[in-house]
Design a protein around this motif. Sequence first.
Motif, PDB file in Angstrom:
ATOM      1  N   UNK A 236     -15.663 -11.456 -14.773  1.00 50.51           N
ATOM      2  CA  UNK A 236     -16.667 -12.158 -13.827  1.00 50.51           C
ATOM      3  C   UNK A 236     -17.064 -11.317 -12.183  1.00 50.51           C
ATOM      4  N   UNK A 237     -18.060 -11.401 -11.760  1.00 48.41           N
ATOM      5  CA  UNK A 237     -18.981 -10.631 -10.912  1.00 48.41           C
ATOM      6  C   UNK A 237     -18.438 -11.516  -9.734  1.00 48.41           C
ATOM      7  N   UNK A 238     -17.474 -10.910  -7.935  1.00 57.53           N
ATOM      8  CA  UNK A 238     -17.283 -11.911  -7.858  1.00 57.53           C
ATOM      9  C   UNK A 238     -16.955 -10.479  -6.397  1.00 57.53           C
ATOM     10  N   UNK A 252     -18.400 -15.139  -4.184  1.00 63.28           N
ATOM     11  CA  UNK A 252     -19.359 -15.127  -3.800  1.00 63.28           C
ATOM     12  C   UNK A 252     -19.446 -14.788  -5.941  1.00 63.28           C
ATOM     13  N   UNK A 253     -19.903 -15.580  -6.388  1.00 63.30           N
ATOM     14  CA  UNK A 253     -19.851 -15.278  -7.937  1.00 63.30           C
ATOM     15  C   UNK A 253     -21.029 -15.182  -8.451  1.00 63.30           C
ATOM     16  N   UNK A 254     -22.195 -14.409  -9.558  1.00 60.76           N
ATOM     17  CA  UNK A 254     -22.392 -13.968 -10.243  1.00 60.76           C
ATOM     18  C   UNK A 254     -22.560 -14.977 -11.148  1.00 60.76           C
ATOM     19  N   UNK A 328     -18.703  -2.291 -10.455  1.00 61.79           N
ATOM     20  CA  UNK A 328     -18.770  -3.711 -10.308  1.00 61.79           C
ATOM     21  C   UNK A 328     -18.615  -3.729  -8.634  1.00 61.79           C
ATOM     22  N   UNK A 329     -17.492  -2.696  -8.436  1.00 64.31           N
ATOM     23  CA  UNK A 329     -17.655  -2.744  -6.612  1.00 64.31           C
ATOM     24  C   UNK A 329     -19.288  -2.270  -6.257  1.00 64.31           C
ATOM     25  N   UNK A 330     -20.502  -1.665  -6.646  1.00 62.92           N
ATOM     26  CA  UNK A 330     -21.305  -1.465  -5.652  1.00 62.92           C
ATOM     27  C   UNK A 330     -22.239  -2.673  -5.729  1.00 62.92           C
ATOM     28  N   UNK A 331     -21.862  -3.552  -7.279  1.00 62.19           N
ATOM     29  CA  UNK A 331     -22.223  -5.185  -7.259  1.00 62.19           C
ATOM     30  C   UNK A 331     -21.838  -5.763  -5.668  1.00 62.19           C
TER      31      UNK A 331
END
Lengths: 617, 466
Positions: A236-238, A252-254, A328-331
């Motif tokens: 997940x991207x969170x 926060x999650x996308x 991921x970290x940059x996102x």
Amino acid sequence: MSITAETAKAHAHDPAVLCCRAEGGITIEPANLEDPAIFDDLVDSGLLNLDGCLTIEEVLGAKLVKTCDSLCPLTADVVEGAKAPSAPAQEEAPAEEEVPAAPAAPAAPAPMTAGGMLKIHIGEGKDINLEIPVGALGGGAAAPAAPAVVAAAEAAAAPAEKAEEKVVRTLTRKHFKITEVKRGPETKIEGTTLYIREGIEAEVIDNQELVKDFHLEIITPDLYHTYSETIMDVQPIATKEGDDDIGTGVTRVLDGVVMMLTGVDEGGVQIGEFGSSEGYLDENIMWGRPGCPDKGEIFIKGNIVVQEKTNMERRGPMAAHTAFDIITQEIREAMKKLDESLVAETQELKQVRRPGKKKVVIVKEIMGQGAMHDNFILPVEPVGVLGARANVDLGNVPVCVSPLEVLDGCIHALTCIGPASKEMSRHYWREPLVLEALHDEEVDLCGVVFVGSPQINAEKFYVSKRVGHTVEMMDADGAFVTTEGFGNNHIDFASHIEQIGMRGVPVVGMSYCAVQGALVVGNKYMQYMVDNNKSESGIENEVLGCNTLCPEDAVRALAMLKTAMAGEDVKAAERKWNPNVKSTNVELIEAVYDRKIALEDNEQSLPMSQKRKEKYD
Amino acid sequence: MGNVQILLHQHVGAPCRAVVQAGDEVKKGTLIAAPTGLGANIFSSVYGKVTDITEDRIIIEPADEQPDEFVPIDVPEGASKLDMVKAAGIVGMGGAGFPTGVKLGINLAETEMGELDPEINPELPADFKLDCGYILINAAECEPGLEHNIRQIEEECDKVIRGVKYCMEMTKAEKAIFAIKKKNQKAVKILNEALKSEPAISMHLMPDIYPMGEERAVVRECLGVNLTTMQLPSAARSVVVNLETAARIAEAIDEKRPCITKNVTVRGKLNGGNEAHVFMDVPVGTSVGELIERAGGIDGVYGEIIMGGAFTGKSTELDAPITKTTGGIIVTMEFPDLHGARVGILVCACGGSEERMREIASKMNGNVVSVCRCKQAIENKPGAPLKCLRPGNCPGQTANSIQFRKDKCEYIIIGNCSDCSNTVMGSAPKMGLKVFHQTDHAMRTIGHALYRTLKVSKQVSQDIDF
């Protein structure tokens, strides 16, 4: 093999068969008798006919009237002074094999597999044995589940004895919707469009010496039929808001997009061990599994090439995961800047304790053998890398976490093997057993224990003893032990169950077993087993996530544990894997709880891949 | 005769250290190596000259003339009998090779009964005690095909009995029992006659079943006590002495004769037939090849040469030397060829080690895909030789057969005792497994029945009814 007095007692009502030649005139003792655990196999192969055979309790102490050879069933005409049979244990239940417990025995006939409970046994002392089992599921839950559940249901219906629940802490998930992912000059989110900085690939490559090449692809649903190297992880991207810790505060999650890491080594070898999921994505992903992408989601797919021959070394996959997290970290950084107005949905997860209810604990065995088998535990960001400790470096010892930490991405899984039965990082984010137990008003989930699965047997027993003490001091009424994969890790899986079980705590074990993953060891505490298999043939079919723990398994496991905690019997597993055990149990649970349990699809719902056609189905 | 090679390690314990040098002249009975720890003196078995001393052996070129005279053991006037046994370098000649002087250094009159394991002694009361100490003479000669022990009873019964009485005296044992198989009718009769004037010594007749000669089996048969794999016979107030060892004890005490010769049975695929050739007093260090020549020489092609018995012996070569513990030399017929078929091996304490079983499988051109161990085969310490919990009484083998079938074996090779082999035959063939016993090639060669099913009782009457 001959049996001991203790085994004879446990099998008092089983047939008495000589294990070896015995001479006329002897007094029959346990050492003369074959272990009933192997009878089914012998009867199946026509080597044994038990018609008219007396039971073990009847013949012990009686005299053998003539010399008989091994595997001779003791019938009335060869025994003098047989005792009268006592009332067979429970008469109520129609004939079925009732209780389980009986450790069964060694000798594993071929494909044994799953049934529901398990029979297995560890030989006295050292040699272990084998087993058989399997479990498919709830074999057990069957009959027994019913009564227990009924009782429970009644209790619930009863007045207002709804003891007050205690909310220990909460976790808020703010969902942001993403409908499009594009490349751009900087990583940012505008509305529902995520932009990923062009050229970021070079930084990924430079970040780790072992990363030799890297390509980023945006896979939208129309591109699902794209060839891919083996899938190493789905994440997940969170990100956390402010200084919030994992498992508390706001995350926060996308939605609509996931990170997907794939890879090979420079020699073109897939980063996998027992199987790998390379192939067309739409043919190799079991959509909707807790650890997998859902159909319709966009994949930010990074394909990493690691240094030749490091695919099977711990440092190779670690480097791949660490480097990929740069993106991921940059996102995540971009997400932190998002305006609250973009929140599409807010979800509050509560960690609830229910004093007075049966206290249960979930023990999750995660891989820690080294090589490619490791997990990063408790990173700063959900499923991040920074701040985490590698399971192997921690010595695989048990680590206690809160259910919300699990659901907030405290495990970054380096699971690149046996794709059908391994838990991806996303699995923990949506861990079905944690969710089910947390929401079940009849139990008090006290926490989750992660324990690594070391490579060496001595270390396996080292950590499993720690698990035993950990659960002991929790005063738990019941426990779940889950594992991923199959084979080597089943040794410690069995040992965890034994360590907990020997303290008088009923344990439900959950693993993929079925045909290919049949347990290699067992013990008498492995009476309550749930098989996570979903594949048609009961195999590791290399389809991502196919045989991982799903909500339907969690429901069955809970029903079984409640049954066990209530002291009800769970029927012993059948000798061979029988998928019907699961369906029967599901029907029973549906009837008792009056709820519909949605069953997951399996690989048969996917387009047939060439690989599957050739290797499996 | 050819060069004599005397090994520095012929016993349980540490290798001895040579006390002669190359070029030294030696006589029969010259001390040539002494213990460095647990061990026993080693003497030259011939007249001759030391030609070489290597890491593990002393090589002596024999003189042409070999008189019967020997150098008596060097003990002071009035030395105790036990000191004479120690000085003579006697070790257990049944094959184990434990230094006899150490073994007999026990006072059985004051030895307490050991704690009996009730699990394997269900019929004995918990406080069971034996009335006195016992010397048990192992005359089982259990390895099939060997005959030198029984021959010695027939020919030198008096000497053996003298040795037994010395053992009783040294250990303060009040009684002694000969353990002998009832099938040896001539020897039994001779012994029975001789024992009429020996009220403290009796005889226990045993069935013709392998492994009656296992030390703890002898204790069980004679005294009714089952020892655990960790217990020594002293736990049953007894010492087990091999028959030939007893005779060597008599020689050491009566004649001051050092232990320099060994009785050996040679048989197998030899010119002139497969009957046993018994050679008494073979000089230690004689080569296997020389003994085989004395027995007629090998008849054509052969499979292997076994030193020791078919169950517990090892393969050897023509130039290997006889030691103080060598009992048999068996030249076998050729091995069958399994053409690489899948083979399972069933390892137990009564037969060869896993290594020996694998060697046999390899000589049969089998592909070992599965290894099972008899449930009763206990490894007291990692790496220690296996010991059987209840020698000669099977614990069941069907689960092993199931495992072999699961592992898709076509053949299995077993090394089990009579009773366990019988059990294997109760299930394995029905499961489609073809069974070989590790002794088959030797048994076929000497014309002995193969170890398969058990047709005789484990009980024999103690009456001399023949």
